[in-house]
Design a protein around this motif. Sequence first.
Motif, PDB file in Angstrom:
ATOM      1  N   ARG A 110       0.819  -1.221   0.000  1.00 30.96           N
ATOM      2  CA  ARG A 110       0.000   0.000   0.000  1.00 30.96           C
ATOM      3  C   ARG A 110       0.861   1.284   0.000  1.00 30.96           C
ATOM      4  O   ARG A 110       0.434   2.315  -0.500  1.00 30.96           O
ATOM      5  CB  ARG A 110      -0.915  -0.067   1.223  1.00 30.96           C
ATOM      6  N   PHE A 111       2.099   1.213   0.567  1.00 30.05           N
ATOM      7  CA  PHE A 111       2.860   2.450   0.807  1.00 30.05           C
ATOM      8  C   PHE A 111       4.203   2.468   0.071  1.00 30.05           C
ATOM      9  O   PHE A 111       4.876   1.445  -0.056  1.00 30.05           O
ATOM     10  CB  PHE A 111       3.110   2.637   2.313  1.00 30.05           C
ATOM     11  N   ASP A 112       4.593   3.699  -0.343  1.00 31.00           N
ATOM     12  CA  ASP A 112       5.927   3.891  -0.935  1.00 31.00           C
ATOM     13  C   ASP A 112       7.002   3.964   0.152  1.00 31.00           C
ATOM     14  O   ASP A 112       8.160   3.640  -0.096  1.00 31.00           O
ATOM     15  CB  ASP A 112       5.973   5.226  -1.713  1.00 31.00           C
ATOM     16  N   ILE A 113       6.592   4.448   1.313  1.00 26.95           N
ATOM     17  CA  ILE A 113       7.564   4.709   2.392  1.00 26.95           C
ATOM     18  C   ILE A 113       6.949   4.299   3.723  1.00 26.95           C
ATOM     19  O   ILE A 113       5.773   4.581   3.981  1.00 26.95           O
ATOM     20  CB  ILE A 113       7.887   6.230   2.470  1.00 26.95           C
ATOM     21  N   VAL A 114       7.742   3.637   4.569  1.00 21.10           N
ATOM     22  CA  VAL A 114       7.354   3.457   5.974  1.00 21.10           C
ATOM     23  C   VAL A 114       8.363   4.226   6.818  1.00 21.10           C
ATOM     24  O   VAL A 114       9.579   4.087   6.634  1.00 21.10           O
ATOM     25  CB  VAL A 114       7.338   1.968   6.388  1.00 21.10           C
ATOM     26  N   LEU A 115       7.844   5.060   7.703  1.00 20.62           N
ATOM     27  CA  LEU A 115       8.698   5.853   8.591  1.00 20.62           C
ATOM     28  C   LEU A 115       8.527   5.325  10.019  1.00 20.62           C
ATOM     29  O   LEU A 115       7.394   5.141  10.474  1.00 20.62           O
ATOM     30  CB  LEU A 115       8.300   7.329   8.509  1.00 20.62           C
ATOM     31  N   ASP A 116       9.641   5.073  10.666  1.00 17.61           N
ATOM     32  CA  ASP A 116       9.621   4.454  11.993  1.00 17.61           C
ATOM     33  C   ASP A 116      10.581   5.231  12.884  1.00 17.61           C
ATOM     34  O   ASP A 116      11.781   4.960  12.912  1.00 17.61           O
ATOM     35  CB  ASP A 116      10.083   2.993  11.810  1.00 17.61           C
ATOM     36  N   TYR A 117      10.045   6.229  13.580  1.00 17.46           N
ATOM     37  CA  TYR A 117      10.912   7.027  14.438  1.00 17.46           C
ATOM     38  C   TYR A 117      10.656   6.627  15.887  1.00 17.46           C
ATOM     39  O   TYR A 117       9.686   7.033  16.501  1.00 17.46           O
ATOM     40  CB  TYR A 117      10.683   8.542  14.264  1.00 17.46           C
ATOM     41  N   GLY A 118      11.520   5.774  16.407  1.00 18.72           N
ATOM     42  CA  GLY A 118      11.481   5.458  17.840  1.00 18.72           C
ATOM     43  C   GLY A 118      10.472   4.407  18.242  1.00 18.72           C
ATOM     44  O   GLY A 118      10.117   4.321  19.418  1.00 18.72           O
ATOM     45  N   CYS A 119       9.995   3.599  17.297  1.00 14.01           N
ATOM     46  CA  CYS A 119       9.007   2.572  17.643  1.00 14.01           C
ATOM     47  C   CYS A 119       9.668   1.194  17.811  1.00 14.01           C
ATOM     48  O   CYS A 119       9.407   0.487  18.792  1.00 14.01           O
ATOM     49  CB  CYS A 119       7.912   2.536  16.586  1.00 14.01           C
ATOM     50  N   LEU A 120      10.547   0.846  16.882  1.00 19.16           N
ATOM     51  CA  LEU A 120      11.160  -0.492  16.922  1.00 19.16           C
ATOM     52  C   LEU A 120      11.839  -0.794  18.264  1.00 19.16           C
ATOM     53  O   LEU A 120      11.698  -1.893  18.807  1.00 19.16           O
ATOM     54  CB  LEU A 120      12.183  -0.639  15.776  1.00 19.16           C
ATOM     55  N   HIS A 121      12.536   0.197  18.812  1.00 14.31           N
ATOM     56  CA  HIS A 121      13.322  -0.120  20.021  1.00 14.31           C
ATOM     57  C   HIS A 121      12.452  -0.339  21.264  1.00 14.31           C
ATOM     58  O   HIS A 121      12.980  -0.675  22.320  1.00 14.31           O
ATOM     59  CB  HIS A 121      14.437   0.906  20.277  1.00 14.31           C
ATOM     60  N   HIS A 122      11.157  -0.156  21.141  1.00 10.67           N
ATOM     61  CA  HIS A 122      10.262  -0.472  22.267  1.00 10.67           C
ATOM     62  C   HIS A 122       9.588  -1.832  22.102  1.00 10.67           C
ATOM     63  O   HIS A 122       8.728  -2.187  22.914  1.00 10.67           O
ATOM     64  CB  HIS A 122       9.189   0.604  22.410  1.00 10.67           C
TER      65      HIS A 122
END
Length: 215
Positions: A110-122
Amino acid sequence: MKSAAEANRQYFREAYRTGKHGWAANEPSPYAVDFLKRLERLVPHGSLLDIGCGEGRHSIAAARLGFRVTAIDFEPLALSRARRFAKAKKTARITFRQADILSLPFPDSRFDIVLDYGCLHHQRKSDWSAYRAGILRVLKPRGFYVLSVFSAGFRLFRGSRRPWHIKYGAYRRYFTRKDLAVFFGRYFEVVKMTEERGEDGGFWHILEQRRAEPN
Ligand SMILES: C[S@@+](CC[C@H](N)C(=O)[O-])C[C@H]1O[C@@H](n2cnc3c(N)ncnc32)[C@H](O)[C@@H]1O
């Protein structure tokens, strides 16, 4: 006793209720903005999913650059703030939605870009595969992943021998360069990777592009 997932949820609820959290509410990170500006040239007006959007600072920055933004978080209070901030900044083109990153309510590719600011490390390590699989499912072929995640230099972790920290009930995990290469290298090639260091530093900021085929 609370499960780890419940403790994590409670931490974020408290963080937004009290306003006492360790990251800026309004100001986007210059590292993320720098990547978004590059992407503006590569995928102008592309569709972008902000996972764990919090109060929406990066969603708003992305929408202002012309991306069509969808943003999710599991915390309703964060989302209501994000909607309010977006309205105050007259930012159109953002759809905020309550959802868990571990069960993304979007069709494949569905998306061209996924932005992940500070979620993975939790996220708990036992959830990492599902987390990555969700991102890969909704990301288009050759799509981009913008990731900002704690590095081993993050100040809260200095001096500790434990790789996992539960502070105020929340999971936090730091990543080495090798951890990230092992976890993502099969699926993504790195376009740019920088480590932010400094008073509050200890972040990897990475722009990755999905490989045509897993390695
Ligand atoms: C450190 S905050 C960063 C917020 C925002 N990205 C920013 O840069 O300001 C992490 C966010 O991820 C959200 N989050 C954590 N785990 C999540 C999950 N499993 N599903 C959805 N949101 C999650 C939290 O509620 C929180 O808003």
